[in-house]
Motif scaffolding. Structure first.
Motif, PDB file in Angstrom:
ATOM      1  N   CYS A  23      22.359  35.544  59.485  1.00  0.00           N
ATOM      2  CA  CYS A  23      23.453  34.873  58.774  1.00  0.00           C
ATOM      3  C   CYS A  23      24.254  33.994  59.726  1.00  0.00           C
ATOM      4  N   GLY A  24      24.495  34.487  60.926  1.00  0.00           N
ATOM      5  CA  GLY A  24      25.216  33.684  61.912  1.00  0.00           C
ATOM      6  C   GLY A  24      24.481  32.391  62.225  1.00  0.00           C
ATOM      7  N   LEU A  25      23.177  32.497  62.370  1.00  0.00           N
ATOM      8  CA  LEU A  25      22.368  31.314  62.648  1.00  0.00           C
ATOM      9  C   LEU A  25      22.397  30.345  61.467  1.00  0.00           C
ATOM     10  N   LEU A  26      22.293  30.877  60.260  1.00  0.00           N
ATOM     11  CA  LEU A  26      22.326  30.016  59.077  1.00  0.00           C
ATOM     12  C   LEU A  26      23.683  29.347  58.887  1.00  0.00           C
ATOM     13  N   LEU A  27      24.753  30.050  59.225  1.00  0.00           N
ATOM     14  CA  LEU A  27      26.085  29.465  59.062  1.00  0.00           C
ATOM     15  C   LEU A  27      26.329  28.288  60.000  1.00  0.00           C
ATOM     16  N   THR A  28      25.569  28.202  61.066  1.00  0.00           N
ATOM     17  CA  THR A  28      25.707  27.058  61.977  1.00  0.00           C
ATOM     18  C   THR A  28      25.014  25.804  61.446  1.00  0.00           C
ATOM     19  N   THR A  29      24.249  25.941  60.381  1.00  0.00           N
ATOM     20  CA  THR A  29      23.487  24.804  59.857  1.00  0.00           C
ATOM     21  C   THR A  29      24.181  24.092  58.706  1.00  0.00           C
ATOM     22  N   GLY A  30      25.410  24.463  58.388  1.00  0.00           N
ATOM     23  CA  GLY A  30      26.107  23.888  57.230  1.00  0.00           C
ATOM     24  C   GLY A  30      26.204  22.375  57.272  1.00  0.00           C
ATOM     25  N   ARG A  31      26.612  21.820  58.403  1.00  0.00           N
ATOM     26  CA  ARG A  31      26.748  20.369  58.532  1.00  0.00           C
ATOM     27  C   ARG A  31      25.399  19.674  58.378  1.00  0.00           C
ATOM     28  N   ALA A  32      24.374  20.269  58.973  1.00  0.00           N
ATOM     29  CA  ALA A  32      23.038  19.679  58.881  1.00  0.00           C
ATOM     30  C   ALA A  32      22.515  19.738  57.450  1.00  0.00           C
ATOM     31  N   LEU A  33      22.776  20.824  56.734  1.00  0.00           N
ATOM     32  CA  LEU A  33      22.337  20.921  55.341  1.00  0.00           C
ATOM     33  C   LEU A  33      23.046  19.888  54.471  1.00  0.00           C
ATOM     34  N   ASP A  34      24.338  19.683  54.739  1.00  0.00           N
ATOM     35  CA  ASP A  34      25.068  18.638  54.000  1.00  0.00           C
ATOM     36  C   ASP A  34      24.461  17.266  54.272  1.00  0.00           C
ATOM     37  N   ALA A  35      24.128  17.005  55.529  1.00  0.00           N
ATOM     38  CA  ALA A  35      23.533  15.714  55.884  1.00  0.00           C
ATOM     39  C   ALA A  35      22.146  15.553  55.274  1.00  0.00           C
ATOM     40  N   LEU A  36      21.417  16.645  55.134  1.00  0.00           N
ATOM     41  CA  LEU A  36      20.065  16.573  54.559  1.00  0.00           C
ATOM     42  C   LEU A  36      20.055  16.197  53.084  1.00  0.00           C
ATOM     43  N   ILE A  52      15.879  21.087  65.720  1.00  0.00           N
ATOM     44  CA  ILE A  52      16.763  22.244  65.873  1.00  0.00           C
ATOM     45  C   ILE A  52      17.140  22.822  64.506  1.00  0.00           C
ATOM     46  N   THR A  53      17.390  21.947  63.540  1.00  0.00           N
ATOM     47  CA  THR A  53      17.753  22.405  62.195  1.00  0.00           C
ATOM     48  C   THR A  53      16.622  23.199  61.562  1.00  0.00           C
ATOM     49  N   ARG A  54      15.405  22.690  61.654  1.00  0.00           N
ATOM     50  CA  ARG A  54      14.250  23.413  61.090  1.00  0.00           C
ATOM     51  C   ARG A  54      14.096  24.785  61.718  1.00  0.00           C
ATOM     52  N   TRP A  55      14.168  24.843  63.042  1.00  0.00           N
ATOM     53  CA  TRP A  55      14.013  26.128  63.733  1.00  0.00           C
ATOM     54  C   TRP A  55      15.147  27.086  63.394  1.00  0.00           C
ATOM     55  N   SER A  56      16.369  26.586  63.317  1.00  0.00           N
ATOM     56  CA  SER A  56      17.519  27.435  62.992  1.00  0.00           C
ATOM     57  C   SER A  56      17.393  28.018  61.590  1.00  0.00           C
ATOM     58  N   ILE A  57      17.003  27.184  60.649  1.00  0.00           N
ATOM     59  CA  ILE A  57      16.867  27.656  59.272  1.00  0.00           C
ATOM     60  C   ILE A  57      15.710  28.641  59.156  1.00  0.00           C
ATOM     61  N   ALA A  58      14.580  28.312  59.757  1.00  0.00           N
ATOM     62  CA  ALA A  58      13.422  29.209  59.679  1.00  0.00           C
ATOM     63  C   ALA A  58      13.710  30.561  60.330  1.00  0.00           C
ATOM     64  N   LEU A  59      14.322  30.547  61.494  1.00  0.00           N
ATOM     65  CA  LEU A  59      14.631  31.794  62.189  1.00  0.00           C
ATOM     66  C   LEU A  59      15.708  32.582  61.449  1.00  0.00           C
ATOM     67  N   GLY A  60      16.746  31.896  60.968  1.00  0.00           N
ATOM     68  CA  GLY A  60      17.815  32.574  60.226  1.00  0.00           C
ATOM     69  C   GLY A  60      17.324  33.206  58.942  1.00  0.00           C
ATOM     70  N   VAL A  61      16.535  32.468  58.174  1.00  0.00           N
ATOM     71  CA  VAL A  61      15.986  33.008  56.925  1.00  0.00           C
ATOM     72  C   VAL A  61      15.011  34.144  57.218  1.00  0.00           C
ATOM     73  N   GLY A  62      14.184  33.957  58.245  1.00  0.00           N
ATOM     74  CA  GLY A  62      13.227  35.004  58.602  1.00  0.00           C
ATOM     75  C   GLY A  62      13.903  36.304  58.999  1.00  0.00           C
ATOM     76  N   LEU A  63      14.930  36.215  59.839  1.00  0.00           N
ATOM     77  CA  LEU A  63      15.651  37.419  60.256  1.00  0.00           C
ATOM     78  C   LEU A  63      16.354  38.091  59.083  1.00  0.00           C
TER      79      LEU A  63
END
Length: 151
Positions: A23-36, A52-63
């Motif tokens: 969840c911590g990793l996913l919460l860092t992707t908010g700005r990138a998700l808005d931009a996407l 970095i966004t792809r890896w963060s989302i994949a790792l966050g969702v996976g965990l």
């Protein structure tokens, strides 16, 4: 089939660190998700690193999903239904939906678990089956609405 029956705090202690890290990793992707929402090219032009966004989302969702599924089993449609239920309250910005979706998903799972336990045949119906029975028509309604909008 997915169920919260016979779960204890020991399972929470086991899965908790992985869920918190994800969840911590996913919460860092908010700005990138808005931009996407502007597409990959638009996000890149705003300075978002897609790698970095792809890896963060994949790792966050996976965990997060891996730890939850390891403890409860598969409980489907929660991730689809919850954000759509919360969009009228929060808005459609993906970054703004992250925290409400995390909390709302927990509320949806707990409410569905309570309803399943209160049904007369609770011993035979698992939470995952009940969520699929509720989520599949919801998903179909979303598809039909999208089809009407696009067509």
């Amino acid at each position: 089939m997915g169920s919260l029956a016979d779960r204890s705090f020991d399972e929470v202690k086991t899965a908790g660190p992985f869920v918190i890290a994800g969840c911590g990793l996913l919460l860092t992707t908010g700005r990138a998700l808005d931009a996407l929402t502007l597409g990959e090219v638009g996000a890149r032009s705003l300075g978002v690193s897609m790698r970095i966004t792809r890896w963060s989302i994949a790792l966050g969702v996976g965990l997060t999903a891996g730890a939850c599924v390891a403890v409860t089993g598969v409980i489907g449609f929660v991730g689809l239904v919850t954000p759509h239920l919360l969009r009228p309250l929060v808005g459609s910005r993906p970054g703004a939906l992250l925290v409400p979706s995390i909390l709302g998903g927990a509320v949806v799972v707990l409410a569905a678990d309570i309803l399943v336990r209160l049904t007369p045949a609770a011993g035979e119906v698992k939470l995952g089956v009940a969520m699929a029975a509720l989520g599949a028509p919801f998903f179909l309604a979303l598809l039909l609405r999208l089809r009407r909008t696009v067509a």
